[in-house]
Design a protein around this motif. Structure first.
Motif, mmCIF file in Angstrom:
data_model
loop_
_atom_site.group_PDB
_atom_site.id
_atom_site.type_symbol
_atom_site.label_atom_id
_atom_site.label_comp_id
_atom_site.label_asym_id
_atom_site.label_seq_id
_atom_site.Cartn_x
_atom_site.Cartn_y
_atom_site.Cartn_z
ATOM 1 N N SER A 407 -20.822 -76.901 7.840
ATOM 2 C CA SER A 407 -19.778 -77.888 7.559
ATOM 3 C C SER A 407 -18.861 -77.391 6.445
ATOM 4 O O SER A 407 -17.892 -78.054 6.107
ATOM 5 N N GLY A 408 -19.228 -76.255 5.837
ATOM 6 C CA GLY A 408 -18.393 -75.668 4.793
ATOM 7 C C GLY A 408 -18.239 -76.569 3.584
ATOM 8 O O GLY A 408 -17.222 -76.536 2.903
ATOM 9 N N MET A 409 -19.234 -77.398 3.318
ATOM 10 C CA MET A 409 -19.080 -78.327 2.202
ATOM 11 C C MET A 409 -19.598 -77.762 0.886
ATOM 12 O O MET A 409 -19.444 -78.364 -0.156
ATOM 13 N N GLU A 410 -20.151 -76.573 0.949
ATOM 14 C CA GLU A 410 -20.745 -76.017 -0.260
ATOM 15 C C GLU A 410 -19.672 -75.837 -1.336
ATOM 16 O O GLU A 410 -18.615 -75.271 -1.087
ATOM 17 N N GLN A 411 -19.935 -76.290 -2.525
ATOM 18 C CA GLN A 411 -18.983 -76.162 -3.617
ATOM 19 C C GLN A 411 -18.926 -74.716 -4.083
ATOM 20 O O GLN A 411 -19.917 -74.002 -4.025
ATOM 21 N N ILE A 412 -17.731 -74.336 -4.563
ATOM 22 C CA ILE A 412 -17.636 -73.014 -5.182
ATOM 23 C C ILE A 412 -17.931 -73.214 -6.668
ATOM 24 O O ILE A 412 -17.250 -73.982 -7.350
ATOM 25 N N THR A 413 -18.962 -72.559 -7.142
ATOM 26 C CA THR A 413 -19.317 -72.701 -8.558
ATOM 27 C C THR A 413 -19.109 -71.365 -9.276
ATOM 28 O O THR A 413 -19.134 -71.319 -10.500
ATOM 29 N N ASP A 414 -18.931 -70.324 -8.498
ATOM 30 C CA ASP A 414 -18.787 -69.005 -9.094
ATOM 31 C C ASP A 414 -17.471 -68.937 -9.891
ATOM 32 O O ASP A 414 -16.386 -69.166 -9.351
ATOM 33 N N GLU A 415 -17.582 -68.626 -11.190
ATOM 34 C CA GLU A 415 -16.436 -68.669 -12.088
ATOM 35 C C GLU A 415 -15.324 -67.725 -11.641
ATOM 36 O O GLU A 415 -14.145 -68.085 -11.651
ATOM 37 N N GLU A 416 -15.714 -66.528 -11.247
ATOM 38 C CA GLU A 416 -14.688 -65.531 -10.917
ATOM 39 C C GLU A 416 -13.943 -65.909 -9.640
ATOM 40 O O GLU A 416 -12.737 -65.680 -9.523
ATOM 41 N N GLU A 417 -14.678 -66.507 -8.710
ATOM 42 C CA GLU A 417 -14.033 -66.943 -7.478
ATOM 43 C C GLU A 417 -13.014 -68.048 -7.782
ATOM 44 O O GLU A 417 -11.912 -68.063 -7.241
ATOM 45 N N ILE A 418 -13.420 -68.938 -8.673
ATOM 46 C CA ILE A 418 -12.522 -70.041 -9.046
ATOM 47 C C ILE A 418 -11.322 -69.490 -9.839
ATOM 48 O O ILE A 418 -10.186 -69.929 -9.647
ATOM 49 N N ARG A 419 -11.599 -68.494 -10.680
ATOM 50 C CA ARG A 419 -10.514 -67.915 -11.481
ATOM 51 C C ARG A 419 -9.400 -67.366 -10.563
ATOM 52 O O ARG A 419 -8.217 -67.530 -10.842
ATOM 53 N N LYS A 420 -9.827 -66.775 -9.459
ATOM 54 C CA LYS A 420 -8.837 -66.229 -8.513
ATOM 55 C C LYS A 420 -7.903 -67.332 -8.042
ATOM 56 O O LYS A 420 -6.684 -67.157 -8.016
ATOM 57 N N LYS A 454 -6.022 -76.280 -3.397
ATOM 58 C CA LYS A 454 -6.022 -74.916 -2.883
ATOM 59 C C LYS A 454 -7.412 -74.500 -2.373
ATOM 60 O O LYS A 454 -7.540 -73.750 -1.406
ATOM 61 N N SER A 455 -8.466 -75.033 -3.054
ATOM 62 C CA SER A 455 -9.835 -74.660 -2.645
ATOM 63 C C SER A 455 -10.354 -75.598 -1.549
ATOM 64 O O SER A 455 -11.513 -75.565 -1.179
ATOM 65 N N ARG A 456 -9.519 -76.421 -1.049
ATOM 66 C CA ARG A 456 -9.854 -77.445 -0.056
ATOM 67 C C ARG A 456 -11.040 -78.300 -0.515
ATOM 68 O O ARG A 456 -12.002 -78.519 0.208
ATOM 69 N N GLY A 457 -10.944 -78.683 -1.800
ATOM 70 C CA GLY A 457 -11.940 -79.610 -2.358
ATOM 71 C C GLY A 457 -13.260 -78.973 -2.726
ATOM 72 O O GLY A 457 -14.176 -79.652 -3.173
ATOM 73 N N LYS A 458 -13.366 -77.659 -2.543
ATOM 74 C CA LYS A 458 -14.680 -77.058 -2.744
ATOM 75 C C LYS A 458 -14.944 -76.533 -4.145
ATOM 76 O O LYS A 458 -16.082 -76.256 -4.503
ATOM 77 N N ALA A 459 -13.884 -76.388 -4.945
ATOM 78 C CA ALA A 459 -14.099 -75.871 -6.303
ATOM 79 C C ALA A 459 -14.862 -76.897 -7.119
ATOM 80 O O ALA A 459 -14.572 -78.098 -7.053
ATOM 81 N N ASN A 460 -15.848 -76.434 -7.858
ATOM 82 C CA ASN A 460 -16.580 -77.341 -8.732
ATOM 83 C C ASN A 460 -15.635 -77.785 -9.855
ATOM 84 O O ASN A 460 -15.104 -76.947 -10.588
ATOM 85 N N PRO A 461 -15.401 -79.087 -10.002
ATOM 86 C CA PRO A 461 -14.380 -79.565 -10.953
ATOM 87 C C PRO A 461 -14.631 -79.121 -12.399
ATOM 88 O O PRO A 461 -13.685 -78.791 -13.101
#
Ligand code: ADP
Ligand code: MG
Length: 474
Positions: A407-420, A454-461
């Motif tokens: 379902s692709g609902m996993e949050q992105i928590t990786d700092e470097e990925e979010i930094r991009k 931009k992260s389609r809601g997946k970035a950890n706030p």
């Protein structure tokens, strides 16, 4: 006038075993009458009973779980009487040396701990069953010789609530120790209910009335209500209660007289000569003791004291041994007891009752629960998302990992990925970013919004906020 109610119970429980207690015929339920029988069950002349050792162990298990004293030898007695359901003219039972005496069972009645004293528990054989028709009766000998354990309490219960809590607890003990399927609807648990009334505060007990062979806990409740009412009315009229045996009639919900205790039968008990005493060795006794599982009362108490659960939740989980095992296995994987209790008592039990299944038939296994809780703990999914994942896992019989990936609902928590993502956002909005002022919270909110989008809601706030602040201040 006000009265103190006193109740004592005699609870019969059919033990499970491959063969009957004194014969090799199967101890099994059968739709067909008179199929699981042998000459021993039918009481043919010259037959000799042979004791089932497995059954003795089960009886000893219950006696031990009920904190009873146990005798050195297993010895049986003959109880002599005639009735069509008793082909031998006597029942093999234990009268002089029951397998357990002077025990107790601690139970919760509402939120109070109450100790119920056990007079004894003894092993005997069940009788045949009679089916009554208009003008004639049929006998089914299938039940003859089914091992029956009778547990007799002291007259120590003083309310219907106490009696029912005790029955529930005793039934649970049979299930926890795996000695019986304990299904009241199949007649595997049947009780005689004794009740007396005495003027409030009086030291002596009143005259007891016995109600025989009640086959469900609901009927125990109804029989007690009706009998307490009947006795109260008699006493209020200044009349005496007669010591008698009554029968509870489900259709009228009232009790009616069977026989007076004055005409009570003399059973002429004597030691059963065809069964030699069987030594209950210390080895056997300690083996039984060591193999006892932790019982419901101890689990409830431990869940409250060690895990901080409420009494209601602790009781709900300990009600079913398999459910308790499910719960504890998840806790033992380091998960938070209260959080797991929440999941188990609401969503898990909800699913079980909706689908009318037991926990062992539930496809959301302990492993899946542990996996799901780890996703929540690491912040990869929110609690709200976890609920959706839970139901989806059950519906599609998949692991949380699989459902979350798909379902692709996993949050992105990786700092470097979010930094991009953050850097892209800042570049696209470089004019606004130039005027960034940490005092103006609304500007930060704007960038967080853009990053989430931009992260389609997946970035950890939280991570996104932290990275944004760093980048904006550069
Ligand atoms: P009996 O000799 O009539 O079989 P028991 O003393 O063996 O009587 O007790 C049988 C059951 O009746 C036990 O469960 C006991 O707790 C209960 N009982 C005995 N006396 C009373 C009483 N006064 N009020 C309520 N229950 C009683
Ligand atoms: Mg008795």
């Amino acid at each position: 006038m006000e009265y103190d109610v006193t109740i004592g119970l005699e609870v019969h429980c059919e033990l499970k075993s491959t063969s009957k207690v004194f014969s090799p015929s199967p101890n099994a339920y059968s739709e067909k009458s008179n199929t699981n029988i042998s000459v021993i069950d039918l009481g043919f002349p010259g037959i000799l009973p042979v004791v089932n050792k497995g059954v003795i162990k089960k009886a000893l298990t219950v006696a031990t779980a009920l904190n009873c004293e146990t005798p050195e030898y297993m010895i049986f007695d003959r109880k002599n009487y005639y009735y069509p359901d008793l082909p031998k003219g006597y029942q093999i039972t234990q009268m002089h040396y029951p397998v357990g005496t002077n025990g107790y069972l601690d139970i919760y009645v509402e939120d109070q701990v109450k100790r119920i004293y056990i007079h004894d528990t003894h092993l005997e054989e069940d009788t045949a069953s009679l089916d009554h028709y208009d003008g004639y009766s049929l006998i089914d000998y299938n039940r003859c010789g089914v091992p029956l354990l009778e547990t007799v309490t002291e007259p120590c219960m003083h309310s219907i609530d106490e009696a029912l809590s005790f029955l529930e607890s005793l039934k649970r003990l049979f299930l926890y120790t795996d000695v019986s399927d304990a299904k009241t609807e199949l007649g595997q648990i049947r009780c005689d209910v004794n009740v007396s009334l005495a003027p409030k505060g009086s030291k002596e007990l009143g005259v007891k009335v016995e109600m025989k062979n009640i086959n469900s806990f609901y009927n125990v409740k109804m029989a007690l209500e009706s009998e307490i009412k009947r006795q109260t009315e008699l006493l209020n009229k200044g009349m005496k209660i007669e010591m008698e045996t009554r029968r509870y009639d489900e259709s009228t919900m009232e009790t009616y007289r069977m026989r007076s205790k004055v005409e009570a039968v003399d059973y002429k008990y004597f030691i059963e000569p065809n069964i030699p005493p069987i030594k209950l060795t210390n080895e056997l006794k300690s083996e039984v003791k060591e193999s006892l599982p932790e019982l419901a009362f101890s689990k409830i108490t431990r869940y409250i004291n060690e895990y901080g659960l409420s009494l209601v939740d602790a009781k709900t989980i300990a009600k079913d041994k398999e459910l308790a095992t499910y719960y504890e296995n998840i806790i033992n994987k380091g998960k938070d007891p209260k959080m797991v209790s929440n999941w188990v008592t609401t969503r898990v039990l909800g699913c079980l009752s909706k689908d009318e299944i037991t926990i062992s038939e539930f496809n959301f296994t302990e492993e899946k629960m542990v996996e799901l809780l780890e996703y929540i703990e690491s912040g990869k999914i929110s609690t709200k998302q976890a609920k959706d994942v839970f139901y989806k896992c059950i519906e599609e019989n998949k692991t949380p990992k699989k459902v979350i990936k798909e379902s692709g609902m996993e949050q992105i928590t990786d700092e470097e990925e979010i930094r991009k993502i953050v850097l892209e956002v800042l570049e696209e909005n470089s004019e606004v970013a130039k005027d960034y002022n940490p005092e103006k919270g609304r500007m930060l909110d704007f960038f967080i919004g853009q990053t989430m989008k931009k992260s389609r809601g997946k970035a950890n706030p939280e991570v996104a906020t932290k990275v944004l602040k760093e980048e904006l201040l550069k």
